[in-house]
Design a protein around this motif. Structure first.
Motif, PDB file in Angstrom:
ATOM      1  N   GLU A 294      48.460  47.576  64.138  1.00 22.61           N
ATOM      2  CA  GLU A 294      49.166  48.241  65.104  1.00 22.61           C
ATOM      3  C   GLU A 294      48.572  48.010  66.786  1.00 22.61           C
ATOM      4  OE1 GLU A 294      52.268  49.504  65.225  1.00 22.61           O
ATOM      5  OE2 GLU A 294      52.180  48.847  63.135  1.00 22.61           O
ATOM      6  N   LEU A 295      47.222  47.852  66.672  1.00 20.00           N
ATOM      7  CA  LEU A 295      46.617  47.640  67.823  1.00 20.00           C
ATOM      8  C   LEU A 295      46.738  46.123  68.109  1.00 20.00           C
ATOM      9  CD1 LEU A 295      43.111  49.473  67.159  1.00 20.00           C
ATOM     10  CD2 LEU A 295      45.028  49.897  68.986  1.00 20.00           C
ATOM     11  N   PHE A 296      46.761  45.378  67.145  1.00 16.79           N
ATOM     12  CA  PHE A 296      47.071  43.827  67.256  1.00 16.79           C
ATOM     13  C   PHE A 296      48.393  43.593  67.900  1.00 16.79           C
ATOM     14  CE2 PHE A 296      48.802  39.751  65.962  1.00 16.79           C
ATOM     15  CZ  PHE A 296      48.085  38.913  66.095  1.00 16.79           C
ATOM     16  N   LEU A 297      49.473  44.262  67.181  1.00 17.08           N
ATOM     17  CA  LEU A 297      50.702  44.189  67.702  1.00 17.08           C
ATOM     18  C   LEU A 297      50.639  44.552  69.289  1.00 17.08           C
ATOM     19  CD1 LEU A 297      53.457  43.133  66.602  1.00 17.08           C
ATOM     20  CD2 LEU A 297      54.020  45.562  66.142  1.00 17.08           C
ATOM     21  N   ALA A 298      50.147  45.440  69.566  1.00 14.93           N
ATOM     22  CA  ALA A 298      50.117  46.076  71.142  1.00 14.93           C
ATOM     23  C   ALA A 298      49.685  45.004  71.924  1.00 14.93           C
ATOM     24  CB  ALA A 298      49.689  47.252  71.230  1.00 14.93           C
ATOM     25  N   ARG A 299      48.517  44.667  71.666  1.00 10.29           N
ATOM     26  CA  ARG A 299      47.805  43.767  72.605  1.00 10.29           C
ATOM     27  C   ARG A 299      48.590  42.381  72.482  1.00 10.29           C
ATOM     28  NH1 ARG A 299      45.301  42.105  76.656  1.00 10.29           N
ATOM     29  NH2 ARG A 299      43.636  40.606  76.533  1.00 10.29           N
ATOM     30  N   TYR A 300      49.118  41.753  71.348  1.00 14.52           N
ATOM     31  CA  TYR A 300      50.018  40.892  71.557  1.00 14.52           C
ATOM     32  C   TYR A 300      51.078  40.992  72.423  1.00 14.52           C
ATOM     33  CZ  TYR A 300      53.188  37.413  69.520  1.00 14.52           C
ATOM     34  OH  TYR A 300      54.074  36.132  69.280  1.00 14.52           O
ATOM     35  N   LYS A 301      52.110  42.031  72.264  1.00 10.74           N
ATOM     36  CA  LYS A 301      52.856  42.128  73.324  1.00 10.74           C
ATOM     37  C   LYS A 301      52.500  42.223  74.861  1.00 10.74           C
ATOM     38  CE  LYS A 301      55.750  45.289  70.306  1.00 10.74           C
ATOM     39  NZ  LYS A 301      56.295  46.536  69.953  1.00 10.74           N
ATOM     40  N   GLU A 302      51.418  42.659  74.965  1.00  8.21           N
ATOM     41  CA  GLU A 302      50.669  42.824  76.135  1.00  8.21           C
ATOM     42  C   GLU A 302      50.379  41.545  77.023  1.00  8.21           C
ATOM     43  OE1 GLU A 302      46.575  44.267  78.279  1.00  8.21           O
ATOM     44  OE2 GLU A 302      47.233  45.264  76.587  1.00  8.21           O
ATOM     45  N   ARG A 303      50.158  40.601  76.166  1.00  5.93           N
ATOM     46  CA  ARG A 303      49.796  39.155  76.670  1.00  5.93           C
ATOM     47  C   ARG A 303      50.916  38.242  76.573  1.00  5.93           C
ATOM     48  NH1 ARG A 303      44.072  36.692  74.721  1.00  5.93           N
ATOM     49  NH2 ARG A 303      45.094  35.229  76.394  1.00  5.93           N
ATOM     50  N   LEU A 304      51.906  38.504  75.447  1.00  3.48           N
ATOM     51  CA  LEU A 304      53.120  37.516  75.365  1.00  3.48           C
ATOM     52  C   LEU A 304      53.936  37.656  76.246  1.00  3.48           C
ATOM     53  CD1 LEU A 304      54.542  35.322  73.758  1.00  3.48           C
ATOM     54  CD2 LEU A 304      55.504  37.174  72.328  1.00  3.48           C
ATOM     55  N   LEU A 305      54.470  39.038  76.628  1.00  8.56           N
ATOM     56  CA  LEU A 305      55.708  39.293  77.375  1.00  8.56           C
ATOM     57  C   LEU A 305      55.585  38.511  78.960  1.00  8.56           C
ATOM     58  CD1 LEU A 305      56.737  42.577  76.038  1.00  8.56           C
ATOM     59  CD2 LEU A 305      57.636  40.235  75.351  1.00  8.56           C
ATOM     60  N   PRO A 306      54.464  38.574  79.612  1.00  2.45           N
ATOM     61  CA  PRO A 306      54.419  38.093  80.806  1.00  2.45           C
ATOM     62  C   PRO A 306      54.425  36.489  80.978  1.00  2.45           C
ATOM     63  CG  PRO A 306      52.358  39.754  80.604  1.00  2.45           C
ATOM     64  CD  PRO A 306      53.343  39.696  79.093  1.00  2.45           C
ATOM     65  N   GLU A 307      54.409  35.953  79.592  1.00  2.00           N
ATOM     66  CA  GLU A 307      54.465  34.507  79.626  1.00  2.00           C
ATOM     67  C   GLU A 307      55.733  33.829  79.216  1.00  2.00           C
ATOM     68  OE1 GLU A 307      52.080  32.357  79.720  1.00  2.00           O
ATOM     69  OE2 GLU A 307      50.517  34.012  80.253  1.00  2.00           O
ATOM     70  N   LEU A 308      56.903  34.870  79.148  1.00  2.00           N
ATOM     71  CA  LEU A 308      58.150  34.576  78.665  1.00  2.00           C
ATOM     72  C   LEU A 308      59.184  35.295  80.066  1.00  2.00           C
ATOM     73  CD1 LEU A 308      58.385  35.782  75.165  1.00  2.00           C
ATOM     74  CD2 LEU A 308      57.852  33.519  76.081  1.00  2.00           C
ATOM     75  N   ALA A 309      60.000  34.383  80.285  1.00  2.00           N
ATOM     76  CA  ALA A 309      60.784  34.815  81.424  1.00  2.00           C
ATOM     77  C   ALA A 309      61.807  35.925  81.120  1.00  2.00           C
ATOM     78  CB  ALA A 309      61.862  33.750  81.732  1.00  2.00           C
ATOM     79  N   ASP A 310      61.658  36.927  82.385  1.00  2.00           N
ATOM     80  CA  ASP A 310      62.538  38.257  82.034  1.00  2.00           C
ATOM     81  C   ASP A 310      63.908  38.210  82.016  1.00  2.00           C
ATOM     82  OD1 ASP A 310      63.122  40.894  81.362  1.00  2.00           O
ATOM     83  OD2 ASP A 310      62.032  41.857  83.114  1.00  2.00           O
ATOM     84  N   THR A 311      64.701  37.472  81.235  1.00  2.00           N
ATOM     85  CA  THR A 311      66.137  37.179  81.426  1.00  2.00           C
ATOM     86  C   THR A 311      66.983  37.854  80.334  1.00  2.00           C
ATOM     87  OG1 THR A 311      66.112  35.136  80.546  1.00  2.00           O
ATOM     88  CG2 THR A 311      65.724  35.042  82.633  1.00  2.00           C
ATOM     89  N   ARG A 312      68.185  37.959  80.589  1.00  2.00           N
ATOM     90  CA  ARG A 312      69.042  38.750  79.670  1.00  2.00           C
ATOM     91  C   ARG A 312      70.461  38.152  79.730  1.00  2.00           C
ATOM     92  NH1 ARG A 312      67.349  43.773  77.779  1.00  2.00           N
ATOM     93  NH2 ARG A 312      65.187  44.453  78.775  1.00  2.00           N
ATOM     94  N   PRO A 313      70.732  37.072  78.649  1.00  2.00           N
ATOM     95  CA  PRO A 313      69.903  37.017  77.310  1.00  2.00           C
ATOM     96  C   PRO A 313      68.629  36.030  77.659  1.00  2.00           C
ATOM     97  CG  PRO A 313      71.909  35.364  77.129  1.00  2.00           C
ATOM     98  CD  PRO A 313      72.100  36.298  78.481  1.00  2.00           C
TER      99      PRO A 313
END
Length: 256
Positions: A223-242
């Motif tokens: 669970e800690l790994f997943l939280a840290r993973y999201k914290e680092r991954l999401l800024p690397e991806l464009a915030d677009t929908r879709p």
């Protein structure tokens, strides 16, 4: 630790390469009444049954290492399943088709692996393999980086090594040639997936890539790994929908 429900959240997208690979098979004009098929890493067996019916095979064997996946295997005449590891599985007789959809990327040393699998292919038979090849995408790169951080590196039951076994497309073409496949087709294909948002990329890899990390960590550490993973991954991806999610896959076919 495979979760069929999580894996199949993106079932339509994950099924596309299966049907593309099936379209690469050589179709014998004669009825395939005696055809024997082996599916390595069959998962729930749903797509195995599609392959079995489409080919009109006399016998199809699906193997998988996940009891959770196999618990959903369908009951179809001529189709059976076994819990087994690809690395150690050794059939008693060869098959007319050795098939694997999104499984061999978990197995090391593909030169030796394909040489061993070729021994399972009957004279005149076929091999068909599909594997994800998105290991240079942020989803995979960042997972490996987070796994090397504290406390995950110290808390893992087994250390994680980022040494993905895939060869280049031309490497597989040469390997098939060296192994005696007289006809072949190897292609790298990019699948363009539209997901509702970048957060859904995390849900995608939770059903596949991250299962390997989950199996090495305690529930609390994961669970800690997943939280840290999201914290680092999401800024690397464009915030677009879709969110446009390009996913590379290798499709390999050979005939002896």
């Amino acid at each position: 630790m495979w979760n069929p429900n999580q894996y199949e959240r993106f079932k339509a997208e994950r099924d596309l390469p299966f049907f593309d690979l099936m379209g690469m098979l050589r179709r014998d004009p004669r009825p395939a009444r005696s055809m024997r098929v082996l599916d390595l890493g069959c998962g729930t067996g749903e797509l195995t049954s599609v392959l079995h019916r489409d080919l009109g095979a006399a016998e199809t064997l699906g193997i998988d290492s996940s009891a959770e996946m196999l618990a959903r295997a369908p009951n179809v005449p001529g189709l059976r399943f076994e819990k087994a590891n690809i690395e150690t599985f050794a059939p008693s007789a060869p098959f007319d088709l050795v098939w694997s959809n999104a499984a061999l990327q978990w197995v090391q040393d593909h030169t030796s692996l394909f040489a061993r699998l070729t021994k399972f292919v009957a004279p005149g038979g076929q091999i068909a393999v599909q594997m994800p090849a998105n290991f240079d995408y942020p989803t995979h790169v960042i997972a490996a980086k987070v796994a090397a951080e504290a406390p995950f590196a110290e808390g893992a039951a087994t250390p994680y090594r980022r040494d993905f076994p895939l060869l280049t497309p031309e490497g597989y073409a040469k390997l098939l040639y060296d192994l005696g496949y007289t006809k072949q087709c190897v292609r790298l294909q990019v699948y363009a997936h539209l997901l509702p948002s970048r957060e859904d990329v995390v849900e995608w890899v939770k059903g596949s890539l991250l299962t390997d990390y989950q199996s090495r960590l305690s529930p609390e550490l994961y669970e800690l790994f997943l939280a840290r993973y999201k914290e680092r991954l999401l800024p690397e991806l464009a915030d677009t929908r879709p969110f446009f999610y390009p996913f590379k896959r290798l499709l390999i076919w050979g005939s002896r």
